[in-house]
Design a protein around this motif. Structure first.
Motif, PDB file in Angstrom:
ATOM      1  N   VAL A   8      41.309 -10.022 -11.959  1.00  0.00           N
ATOM      2  CA  VAL A   8      42.206 -10.128 -13.110  1.00  0.00           C
ATOM      3  C   VAL A   8      41.489 -10.751 -14.305  1.00  0.00           C
ATOM      4  O   VAL A   8      41.616 -10.289 -15.443  1.00  0.00           O
ATOM      5  CB  VAL A   8      43.460 -10.942 -12.728  1.00  0.00           C
ATOM      6  CG1 VAL A   8      44.308 -11.221 -13.961  1.00  0.00           C
ATOM      7  CG2 VAL A   8      44.289 -10.198 -11.698  1.00  0.00           C
ATOM      8  N   GLU A   9      40.701 -11.805 -14.058  1.00  0.00           N
ATOM      9  CA  GLU A   9      39.985 -12.449 -15.151  1.00  0.00           C
ATOM     10  C   GLU A   9      38.935 -11.530 -15.753  1.00  0.00           C
ATOM     11  O   GLU A   9      38.696 -11.569 -16.965  1.00  0.00           O
ATOM     12  CB  GLU A   9      39.333 -13.739 -14.649  1.00  0.00           C
ATOM     13  CG  GLU A   9      40.337 -14.837 -14.337  1.00  0.00           C
ATOM     14  CD  GLU A   9      39.689 -16.077 -13.747  1.00  0.00           C
ATOM     15  OE1 GLU A   9      38.489 -15.984 -13.376  1.00  0.00           O
ATOM     16  OE2 GLU A   9      40.369 -17.112 -13.637  1.00  0.00           O
ATOM     17  N   VAL A  31      51.070 -11.166 -12.808  1.00  0.00           N
ATOM     18  CA  VAL A  31      49.769 -10.744 -13.338  1.00  0.00           C
ATOM     19  C   VAL A  31      49.994 -10.229 -14.754  1.00  0.00           C
ATOM     20  O   VAL A  31      50.786  -9.334 -14.982  1.00  0.00           O
ATOM     21  CB  VAL A  31      49.133  -9.650 -12.477  1.00  0.00           C
ATOM     22  CG1 VAL A  31      47.800  -9.205 -13.099  1.00  0.00           C
ATOM     23  CG2 VAL A  31      48.914 -10.143 -11.056  1.00  0.00           C
ATOM     24  N   LYS A  32      49.270 -10.849 -15.720  1.00  0.00           N
ATOM     25  CA  LYS A  32      49.357 -10.430 -17.130  1.00  0.00           C
ATOM     26  C   LYS A  32      48.023  -9.823 -17.545  1.00  0.00           C
ATOM     27  O   LYS A  32      46.995 -10.471 -17.447  1.00  0.00           O
ATOM     28  CB  LYS A  32      49.718 -11.614 -18.016  1.00  0.00           C
ATOM     29  CG  LYS A  32      51.080 -12.227 -17.725  1.00  0.00           C
ATOM     30  CD  LYS A  32      51.359 -13.404 -18.644  1.00  0.00           C
ATOM     31  CE  LYS A  32      52.722 -14.002 -18.337  1.00  0.00           C
ATOM     32  NZ  LYS A  32      53.029 -15.182 -19.216  1.00  0.00           N
ATOM     33  N   ARG A  52      42.165 -13.150  -8.297  1.00  0.00           N
ATOM     34  CA  ARG A  52      42.032 -13.843  -9.584  1.00  0.00           C
ATOM     35  C   ARG A  52      40.760 -13.436 -10.317  1.00  0.00           C
ATOM     36  O   ARG A  52      40.780 -13.267 -11.548  1.00  0.00           O
ATOM     37  CB  ARG A  52      42.027 -15.360  -9.356  1.00  0.00           C
ATOM     38  CG  ARG A  52      41.970 -16.138 -10.669  1.00  0.00           C
ATOM     39  CD  ARG A  52      42.108 -17.623 -10.479  1.00  0.00           C
ATOM     40  NE  ARG A  52      41.011 -18.192  -9.711  1.00  0.00           N
ATOM     41  CZ  ARG A  52      40.858 -19.496  -9.496  1.00  0.00           C
ATOM     42  NH1 ARG A  52      41.752 -20.339  -9.971  1.00  0.00           N
ATOM     43  NH2 ARG A  52      39.843 -19.948  -8.777  1.00  0.00           N
ATOM     44  N   LYS A  53      39.661 -13.268  -9.589  1.00  0.00           N
ATOM     45  CA  LYS A  53      38.408 -12.875 -10.236  1.00  0.00           C
ATOM     46  C   LYS A  53      38.534 -11.504 -10.891  1.00  0.00           C
ATOM     47  O   LYS A  53      38.072 -11.303 -12.020  1.00  0.00           O
ATOM     48  CB  LYS A  53      37.288 -12.874  -9.189  1.00  0.00           C
ATOM     49  CG  LYS A  53      35.907 -12.623  -9.770  1.00  0.00           C
ATOM     50  CD  LYS A  53      35.486 -13.766 -10.676  1.00  0.00           C
ATOM     51  CE  LYS A  53      34.079 -13.559 -11.208  1.00  0.00           C
ATOM     52  NZ  LYS A  53      33.641 -14.649 -12.091  1.00  0.00           N
ATOM     53  N   GLY A  58      42.741 -10.847 -18.119  1.00  0.00           N
ATOM     54  CA  GLY A  58      44.121 -11.214 -17.851  1.00  0.00           C
ATOM     55  C   GLY A  58      44.240 -12.544 -17.143  1.00  0.00           C
ATOM     56  O   GLY A  58      43.263 -13.271 -16.946  1.00  0.00           O
ATOM     57  N   THR A  59      45.463 -12.881 -16.748  1.00  0.00           N
ATOM     58  CA  THR A  59      45.750 -14.119 -16.021  1.00  0.00           C
ATOM     59  C   THR A  59      46.681 -13.820 -14.858  1.00  0.00           C
ATOM     60  O   THR A  59      47.417 -12.823 -14.875  1.00  0.00           O
ATOM     61  CB  THR A  59      46.416 -15.159 -16.939  1.00  0.00           C
ATOM     62  OG1 THR A  59      47.656 -14.623 -17.444  1.00  0.00           O
ATOM     63  CG2 THR A  59      45.519 -15.527 -18.107  1.00  0.00           C
ATOM     64  N   ILE A  60      46.650 -14.676 -13.851  1.00  0.00           N
ATOM     65  CA  ILE A  60      47.566 -14.564 -12.722  1.00  0.00           C
ATOM     66  C   ILE A  60      48.140 -15.944 -12.439  1.00  0.00           C
ATOM     67  O   ILE A  60      47.422 -16.943 -12.458  1.00  0.00           O
ATOM     68  CB  ILE A  60      46.867 -13.987 -11.473  1.00  0.00           C
ATOM     69  CG1 ILE A  60      47.873 -13.866 -10.321  1.00  0.00           C
ATOM     70  CG2 ILE A  60      45.660 -14.809 -11.076  1.00  0.00           C
ATOM     71  CD1 ILE A  60      47.347 -13.077  -9.145  1.00  0.00           C
ATOM     72  N   GLU A  61      49.449 -15.994 -12.199  1.00  0.00           N
ATOM     73  CA  GLU A  61      50.141 -17.243 -11.919  1.00  0.00           C
ATOM     74  C   GLU A  61      51.025 -17.061 -10.706  1.00  0.00           C
ATOM     75  O   GLU A  61      51.458 -15.935 -10.407  1.00  0.00           O
ATOM     76  CB  GLU A  61      50.990 -17.691 -13.115  1.00  0.00           C
ATOM     77  CG  GLU A  61      50.179 -17.957 -14.388  1.00  0.00           C
ATOM     78  CD  GLU A  61      51.070 -18.271 -15.569  1.00  0.00           C
ATOM     79  OE1 GLU A  61      52.309 -18.129 -15.421  1.00  0.00           O
ATOM     80  OE2 GLU A  61      50.536 -18.649 -16.626  1.00  0.00           O
TER      81      GLU A  61
END
Length: 458
Positions: free
Chosen positions: A432-433, A453-454, A429-430, A437-440
């Motif tokens: 990606v941020e 992952v966007k 997550r770190k 971006g974002t992760i769900e």
């Protein structure tokens, strides 16, 4: 040190005083633009009527007439041709008037003292009890011209109203001060409670009770503060568990390494056993190295405050490379791999993003049973979307919101993170941020687990 309570009270008092001053200024402007001319013309008209009524009654007693007019609520000052003056009605507080003004009226002019500005605030001149704040007219009395200076006796006409207004304004101001002093305590009380709650949190007490039922900003702050305290409590518990887990994970391989190494040094093992012990030592060393690497990686990512180093590269090729590197793992478990990787170029830090795909794919491999399926796909409709889906055991609704929290390890009998330190998904997550971006994640026990992952397409 000035407290918040003192500042609020002082601010409200300042507002009250400033409002009173501004109200007085507005009243003064309104008097100048609307009332002064009207009041002056009205007083001239009244004085002219008194003059006309007297002159229409030949031989009338001027003293009796003027005394009667004064009884109706007027103050009168009469100057004869010898410039001797006599007052009728309530006495004037200030009797001084220019001799030139008196002579001008005796010569047939009209004195208009109400239109003269003698005060910083013109509206205060309306209440000035003086001869110079009057209207002067020439009147023929028994063949002699006299100067009659007339003004309304405000004390007699509106004295009670003035007292009522003064009492009303004074009482309103005093009650306002009292209510400000009392009610400010209710404004400051929630802030004091927040301060006390902060001190308890500093002391390690996270179970706090605040009034979260309020619908204003204070209530919103209390709700956010309560959520923060709960998050800190959960983080503190996870850190304590993490320390215990890491201590165990470090101590366990170190004990094995020390024990097997000592056996080899003491020459108590056969050559076959020595080889097996050395392999165990190598495996345990790898475990220690992996744990320390994760800790160092997370610490380095936490220090990143700016943009990551970006370069354009083929994202689909990078993910294929991860699948190739992990082939021996998913082949050994007889897993089915379904890649859907169209050619696409992304701008980002290739080394960091490699860790994202490697972690997500190895995580799916770890928790899938033989015969399960892992699907990896890329789409680029709105930015770049990478999806990793597996048909493993799933994640419970209680665990799902916390799987990205660092140090989080759920029940090991049913957790997807049972074999790790609780840092892998936090690192994902770190990273990606840091790329904007974002992760769900979406899942349920017995259903597919999907990580999405966007990333922005720069």
């Amino acid at each position: 040190m000035r407290t918040l309570y003192f500042r609020i009270v002082l601010t409200f008092i300042g507002i009250a005083v400033a409002s009173a001053i501004l109200g007085l200024l507005v009243t003064n402007v309104y008097y100048l633009t609307k009332l002064r001319d009207f009041n002056d013309q009205k007083m001239i008209h009244i004085a002219t009527e008194f003059k006309r009524l007297y002159e229409q009654t030949p031989g009338a007693d001027a003293n009796a007439y003027l005394s009667g007019v004064a009884e109706m609520g007027f103050q009168i000052y009469v100057v004869n041709g010898s410039e001797n003056g006599v007052s009728y009605g309530a006495p004037f507080k200030h009797r001084k008037i220019d001799d030139a003004s008196i002579r001008a009226v005796l010569n047939g002019g009209i004195y208009n003292g109400m239109m003269q500005e003698r005060h910083l605030l013109t509206v205060t001149g309306f209440f000035e009890n003086s001869i110079r704040n009057s209207v002067g007219l020439p009147v023929r009395v028994q063949g002699e011209t006299q100067a009659w200076f007339i003004r309304p006796n405000l004390e007699q006409q509106i004295g009670e109203v003035r007292v009522l207004v003064a009492v009303l304004l004074s009482a309103t101001f005093l009650f306002s001060l009292v209510f400000i002093v009392i009610l400010s305590r209710y404004i400051v009380r929630p802030v004091k409670q927040l301060t006390e709650a902060t001190n308890r949190i500093v002391g390690g007490q996270y179970d706090i009770e605040l009034d979260v039922t309020r619908k204003d900003e204070i209530g919103n702050l209390a709700r956010h503060f309560t959520h923060m305290a709960q998050a800190l409590k959960r983080l503190d518990a996870m850190r304590q568990e993490f320390v215990a887990n890491v201590s165990h994970e470090i101590q366990s391989p170190l004990t094995s390494i020390r024990g097997f190494a000592q056996s080899i040094l003491d020459r108590q093992a056969s050559p076959e056993e020595q080889e097996r012990y050395l392999r165990i030592i190598a495996d345990e060393s790898t475990r220690l190295s992996s744990l320390s690497k994760q800790l160092l990686t997370l610490a380095a990512l936490d220090k990143e405050t700016g943009e990551v180093k970006r370069a354009s590269y083929r994202l689909d090729e990078q993910i294929r490379q991860v699948l190739i590197v992990t082939e021996w793992e998913w082949s050994e478990k007889q897993l089915f791999i379904e890649p859907e990787l169209p050619e696409i170029v992304i701008s980002g830090d290739a080394d960091l993003l490699y860790q994202v795909w490697f972690n997500l794919i190895t995580n799916s491999i770890k928790f899938c049973k033989p015969g399960d399926c892992i699907a990896v796909s890329i789409t680029s409709d709105d930015g770049i979307v990478v999806t990793v889906r597996d048909t493993g055991p799933g994640i419970s609704a209680e665990e799902l919101p916390h799987i990205f929290d660092r140090f989080y390890k759920a029940d090991k009998s049913r957790s997807r993170t049972k074999a790790g330190s609780g840092l892998g998904l936090a690192i994902v997550r770190k990273i990606v941020e840091l790329h904007g971006g974002t992760i769900e994640a979406s899942s349920a026990p017995g259903k597919d687990t999907i990580f999405t992952v966007k990333l922005p397409q720069l």
